[in-house]
Design a protein around this motif. Sequence first.
Motif, mmCIF file in Angstrom:
data_model
loop_
_atom_site.group_PDB
_atom_site.id
_atom_site.type_symbol
_atom_site.label_atom_id
_atom_site.label_comp_id
_atom_site.label_asym_id
_atom_site.label_seq_id
_atom_site.Cartn_x
_atom_site.Cartn_y
_atom_site.Cartn_z
ATOM 1 N N SER A 28 5.505 -3.292 -0.612
ATOM 2 C CA SER A 28 5.635 -3.831 0.739
ATOM 3 C C SER A 28 7.088 -3.878 1.177
ATOM 4 O O SER A 28 7.426 -3.569 2.337
ATOM 5 C CB SER A 28 5.026 -5.237 0.789
ATOM 6 N N VAL A 29 7.998 -4.236 0.264
ATOM 7 C CA VAL A 29 9.428 -4.282 0.588
ATOM 8 C C VAL A 29 9.940 -2.894 0.900
ATOM 9 O O VAL A 29 10.703 -2.680 1.867
ATOM 10 C CB VAL A 29 10.212 -4.912 -0.580
ATOM 11 N N SER A 43 10.912 3.295 3.391
ATOM 12 C CA SER A 43 10.493 4.211 2.337
ATOM 13 C C SER A 43 8.973 4.168 2.232
ATOM 14 O O SER A 43 8.400 3.535 1.335
ATOM 15 C CB SER A 43 11.139 3.823 0.996
ATOM 16 N N GLY A 44 8.332 4.868 3.179
ATOM 17 C CA GLY A 44 6.886 4.767 3.283
ATOM 18 C C GLY A 44 6.126 5.351 2.115
ATOM 19 O O GLY A 44 5.153 4.766 1.641
ATOM 20 N N GLY A 97 4.142 3.012 -0.276
ATOM 21 C CA GLY A 97 2.684 3.108 -0.228
ATOM 22 C C GLY A 97 2.080 3.294 -1.611
ATOM 23 O O GLY A 97 1.050 2.702 -1.937
ATOM 24 N N ILE A 98 2.732 4.138 -2.424
ATOM 25 C CA ILE A 98 2.229 4.372 -3.784
ATOM 26 C C ILE A 98 2.269 3.080 -4.596
ATOM 27 O O ILE A 98 1.310 2.725 -5.293
ATOM 28 C CB ILE A 98 3.049 5.479 -4.478
ATOM 29 N N LEU A 151 -0.924 1.057 -6.031
ATOM 30 C CA LEU A 151 -0.980 0.815 -7.479
ATOM 31 C C LEU A 151 -1.119 -0.674 -7.776
ATOM 32 O O LEU A 151 -1.906 -1.083 -8.643
ATOM 33 C CB LEU A 151 0.273 1.378 -8.148
ATOM 34 N N GLY A 152 -0.361 -1.490 -7.048
ATOM 35 C CA GLY A 152 -0.446 -2.929 -7.260
ATOM 36 C C GLY A 152 -1.806 -3.489 -6.891
ATOM 37 O O GLY A 152 -2.383 -4.295 -7.630
#
Length: 226
Positions: free
Chosen positions: A24-25, A31-32, A36-37, A41-42
């Motif tokens: 999210s940060v 840094s989309g 996003g990855i 993953l989280g």
Amino acid sequence: MVDLIVLFVCFIVLSGPVFLVAGSVDMSKGSGTRGGILAVLGASTMGLVYWAYSAISYMNFSKGRVLRLKGRARVARRALGGGWADDATPGLEGLTPWQRTVLGEAWLYSAGMEHASVPAFAKLSLKLSALGAPLELLEACHLAALDEVRHARRCFALARAYSGLPWSAGMIPELSQDRPQRPSPAEGNDWSRLVRGSLLDGCLGEGLAASVAAEASRGGQRPGRA
């Protein structure tokens, strides 16, 4: 080895929120792709942890089929009296009062679980009848309930012998309060719930309990003991 397992579990549990926050940060900073990855993953890790927790909490590691009423395992109240014990007489020589107390409590716990399996199989029989199950399944269900009666009687006998108290099975008041509830969509249809319960309780639970009992039997065999 145990420490490594604990550390690994803690890492898995904590990594989900960390990855989600980091993603999210990153996305907020522009840094989309990487964000996003990390976020996916989280979220996936947190979902996996929740699923594992739900599956483990649904299982019972002491024995197999559990009497569940409104999502909670139920057993009979403790009572003193006769009726729920056979003539098993284990050897008590060499046991301290503390050891006898611990063994009595352990067998009383097992007796409660075995006793509760009798109405659990009765409920299963009703479900099988509602689904139009064949004769073989209904017959096996009732035979399994009779096995649980024998198991409960033996466990109560051992609990009585070790503790010196005439333990027996009491009431299960929650049975009279249980009402059919509409299942949530996440629980699936009748067949899927029946299959899941049979897998967790009948296969995994009973299989683990049988392995534990076999290992305990091999470790507890001593010359001259009953």
